[in-house]
Design an enzyme around this catalytic site. Structure first.
Site, PDB file in Angstrom:
ATOM      1  N   GLU A   3       0.965  -1.327  -0.009  1.00 27.87           N
ATOM      2  CA  GLU A   3       0.047  -0.137   0.200  1.00 27.87           C
ATOM      3  C   GLU A   3       1.042   1.079   0.110  1.00 27.87           C
ATOM      4  O   GLU A   3       0.667   2.073   0.882  1.00 27.87           O
ATOM      5  CB  GLU A   3      -0.907  -0.201   1.251  1.00 27.87           C
ATOM      6  CG  GLU A   3      -2.026  -1.054   1.137  1.00 27.87           C
ATOM      7  CD  GLU A   3      -3.163  -0.988   2.080  1.00 27.87           C
ATOM      8  OE1 GLU A   3      -4.265  -1.442   1.694  1.00 27.87           O
ATOM      9  OE2 GLU A   3      -2.944  -0.660   3.318  1.00 27.87           O
TER      10      GLU A   3
ATOM     11  N   GLU B  60      -6.475  -7.224  -1.824  1.00 30.90           N
ATOM     12  CA  GLU B  60      -7.056  -6.899  -0.330  1.00 30.90           C
ATOM     13  C   GLU B  60      -8.700  -6.654  -0.445  1.00 30.90           C
ATOM     14  O   GLU B  60      -8.846  -5.698  -1.179  1.00 30.90           O
ATOM     15  CB  GLU B  60      -6.403  -6.095   0.598  1.00 30.90           C
ATOM     16  CG  GLU B  60      -5.153  -6.513   1.193  1.00 30.90           C
ATOM     17  CD  GLU B  60      -4.468  -5.533   2.026  1.00 30.90           C
ATOM     18  OE1 GLU B  60      -5.575  -4.999   2.742  1.00 30.90           O
ATOM     19  OE2 GLU B  60      -3.376  -5.413   1.940  1.00 30.90           O
TER      20      GLU B  60
ATOM     21  N   ASP C 194     -14.976 -10.826  20.950  1.00 26.72           N
ATOM     22  CA  ASP C 194     -13.852 -10.743  22.026  1.00 26.72           C
ATOM     23  C   ASP C 194     -14.019  -9.163  22.374  1.00 26.72           C
ATOM     24  O   ASP C 194     -14.647  -8.418  21.846  1.00 26.72           O
ATOM     25  CB  ASP C 194     -12.473 -11.196  21.555  1.00 26.72           C
ATOM     26  CG  ASP C 194     -12.027 -10.875  20.142  1.00 26.72           C
ATOM     27  OD1 ASP C 194     -12.261  -9.408  19.643  1.00 26.72           O
ATOM     28  OD2 ASP C 194     -11.460 -11.424  19.186  1.00 26.72           O
TER      29      ASP C 194
ATOM     30  N   ASN D  47     -14.049  -4.623  16.109  1.00 23.74           N
ATOM     31  CA  ASN D  47     -14.125  -5.018  14.937  1.00 23.74           C
ATOM     32  C   ASN D  47     -13.894  -3.925  14.104  1.00 23.74           C
ATOM     33  O   ASN D  47     -14.569  -2.902  14.226  1.00 23.74           O
ATOM     34  CB  ASN D  47     -15.493  -5.760  14.383  1.00 23.74           C
ATOM     35  CG  ASN D  47     -15.682  -7.197  15.068  1.00 23.74           C
ATOM     36  OD1 ASN D  47     -14.617  -7.636  15.438  1.00 23.74           O
ATOM     37  ND2 ASN D  47     -16.682  -7.788  15.412  1.00 23.74           N
TER      38      ASN D  47
END
Length: 384
Positions: A178, A285, A296, A300
Site C-alpha cells: 500500500e 485485499e 472478543d 471489529n
C-alpha cells in the site's frame, strides 16, 4: 585403427546427443519457468499471514461439514490457488511475519500446491497509506537515497536468494505494501512524494526481483500495490511518468467503506488502469463481514457501515459480495482476487491493541471455526 576411429566417432556422436538433450532440457525448463504463471487464468487468493501465529494461540479451522482440517488444505480443496504472505524486516514486537515465519508459511502453501505472493512491507511493522516507516536498521541512511537503495536491493535480493536455496521462491513479489505515500519514511507525517527518491527506491526493489529471477531461472513477477482504486489512478500516472514502469501487476486494496467507488462503480477505475498501462491487475485485499457480532474485546474494524449493495452481514451476503466483485474484476480484464486475512479468527492471544481479533466478523470462518458460506467463492476457480 579403423576400430579406434569408429569408437572415437561413436563417442563424439553420443557426447553431442547428450549435450544436445541437456540443452533441449534446459530450454524446455526455461520455457516452463517463464510460462508457469501464465497457466493460471485467474488467481483466487487468501492472505494467510496470521495463520501460524493463530494456530500457536490455539485456533482451529473446520470445513463446511464441521470437520477440523489443516487450514491450507481447506482453501486448496475449495479452489484457492494463491496464498499471499506479508514480510516485515525485523520486528521486535512479534515472532511472526519475519523471515523464519514466512519461510514456514511458503512451505505450507507449496505443500498445498498453491502459488505464493510475497508482500515486502519494507518496515519493522505495518506499512500502509498512513505510514511507511523505515526499518530501524536502515535509519541512519534515511536521507541518503543511493545508500538506502542499495540496502533495499540487497535485502530484497538476499531474502529471495535464501528462499531459492530451499526451493521456496515466490511466484509474485510485492515491492512494498500500500505504497500510496513515499516509502521508507522516518516518521508518520507522510512527507510529500519526492519522486526522484521514491522511484529510485522502488526501481531498486524491482531490479532485485528481476536479478534473482534471472540468476535462478524462474519467472518471478513484480507487483506494485496501492490502497483503493481511485488512488491507483493518480499514483500509477505519476509513477510511470517518473520512470517506474518495469512491473507486471497492478495490485489494489478495495474496501467499499474506504473507497469513493461503490461496488457497482468500481469497474470504471479497474478498466481504466488496465487499458492505460497494459498491466495485469489483481485485487489483493478485500473482505466482507458475515456478522456484526464481536467475539472478543478487540473492536471489529468492519461494522455496519462496511455493508454495500444491500448485501447483509451474513455468510450468504459475504459470498454474494465476493462473487459480484469477482465478476466485476474479471469483466474489467483483471486476473486475480485475494481475500485479506480470512483466517484471522479470535483467540486468547493479543494484537498490538487488544486481546483477540479485530477481524473476527469478517473472516471466512465463523466464531466456532467453521467455514462460512463465503468460502464457496473459491469454487469459481473450477469454472476457469
Amino acid at each position: 585403427m579403423r576400430h579406434a576411429t569408429f569408437c572415437i566417432i561413436q563417442l563424439f556422436v553420443v557426447s553431442f546427443l547428450v549435450i544436445s538433450c541437456a540443452s533441449c532440457e534446459s530450454e524446455n525448463q526455461e520455457e516452463n519457468n517463464n510460462s508457469e504463471n501464465d497457466s493460471i487464468e485467474f488467481y483466487f487468493g487468501a492472505d494467510l499471514s496470521y495463520v501460524n501465529e493463530l494456530e500457536d494461540c490455539g485456533a482451529i479451522y473446520k470445513d463446511q461439514d464441521g470437520d477440523e482440517k489443516e487450514v491450507y488444505s481447506i482453501f486448496e480443496q475449495m479452489g484457492a490457488n494463491l496464498v499471499r504472505l506479508r514480510l516485515w524486516h525485523n520486528p521486535d514486537w512479534t515472532y511472526y511475519s519475519n523471515y523464519s515465519d514466512v519461510k514456514k508459511a511458503i512451505q505450507r502453501a507449496k505443500n498445498a500446491n498453491m502459488k505464493v505472493l510475497l508482500d515486502f512491507h519494507y518496515s519493522d511493522t505495518w506499512a500502509d497509506p498512513s505510514r511507511q516507516l523505515i526499518p530501524r536498521a536502515w535509519q541512519s541512511e534515511v536521507n541518503n537515497t543511493q545508500a538506502l537503495g542499495e540496502l533495499l536491493y540487497n535485502y530484497t535480493y538476499n531474502t529471495l536468494n535464501e528462499l531459492s536455496q530451499e526451493d521456496l521462491l515466490p511466484d509474485i513479489v510485492q515491492v512494498g505494501n500500500e505504497i500510496n505515500t513515499m516509502i521508507l519514511q522516518e516518521d508518520e507525517e507522510n512527507d510529500p512524494l519526492d519522486w526522484q527518491r521514491n522511484s529510485h527506491l522502488i526501481n531498486k526493489g524491482i531490479q532485485a526481483v528481476r536479478d534473482i529471477s534471472g540468476v535462478r531461472n524462474k519467472n518471478i513477477e513484480v507487483m506494485l500495490h496501492i490502497a483503493q482504486p481511485e488512488n491507483g489512478l493518480w499514483w500509477f500516472e505519476e509513477a510511470t511518468s517518473n520512470g517506474v514502469s518495469d512491473f507486471d501487476w497492478i495490485g489494489l486494496s478495495y474496501y467499499p467503506i474506504w473507497s469513493q467507488y461503490e461496488l457497482n462503480e468500481v469497474h470504471i477505475p479497474l478498466s481504466t488502469l488496465i487499458n492505460t498501462y497494459h498491466k495485469k491487475l489483481m485485487i489483493v485485499e478485500t473482505a466482507y463481514p458475515f456478522t456484526l457480532d464481536n467475539a472478543d474485546s478487540a473492536n471489529n474494524i468492519l461494522g455496519e457501515d462496511a455493508l454495500t449493495n444491500n448485501f447483509p452481514a451474513s455468510g450468504q451476503g459475504q459470498l454474494d459480495y465476493l462473487n459480484q466483485l469477482y465478476n466485476i474484476v474479471k469483466t474489467a480484464g483483471g486476473q486475480g482476487l485475494v481475500y485479506w486475512e480470512p483466517a484471522w479468527v479470535s483467540t486468547n492471544c493479543f494484537t498490538q491493541w487488544a486481546q483477540g481479533s479485530h477481524w473476527d466478523n469478517a473472516t471466512l470462518f465463523d466464531h466456532s471455526g467453521k467455514a462460512t458460506e463465503g468460502i464457496n467463492f473459491y469454487t469459481n476457480a473450477f469454472d476457469e
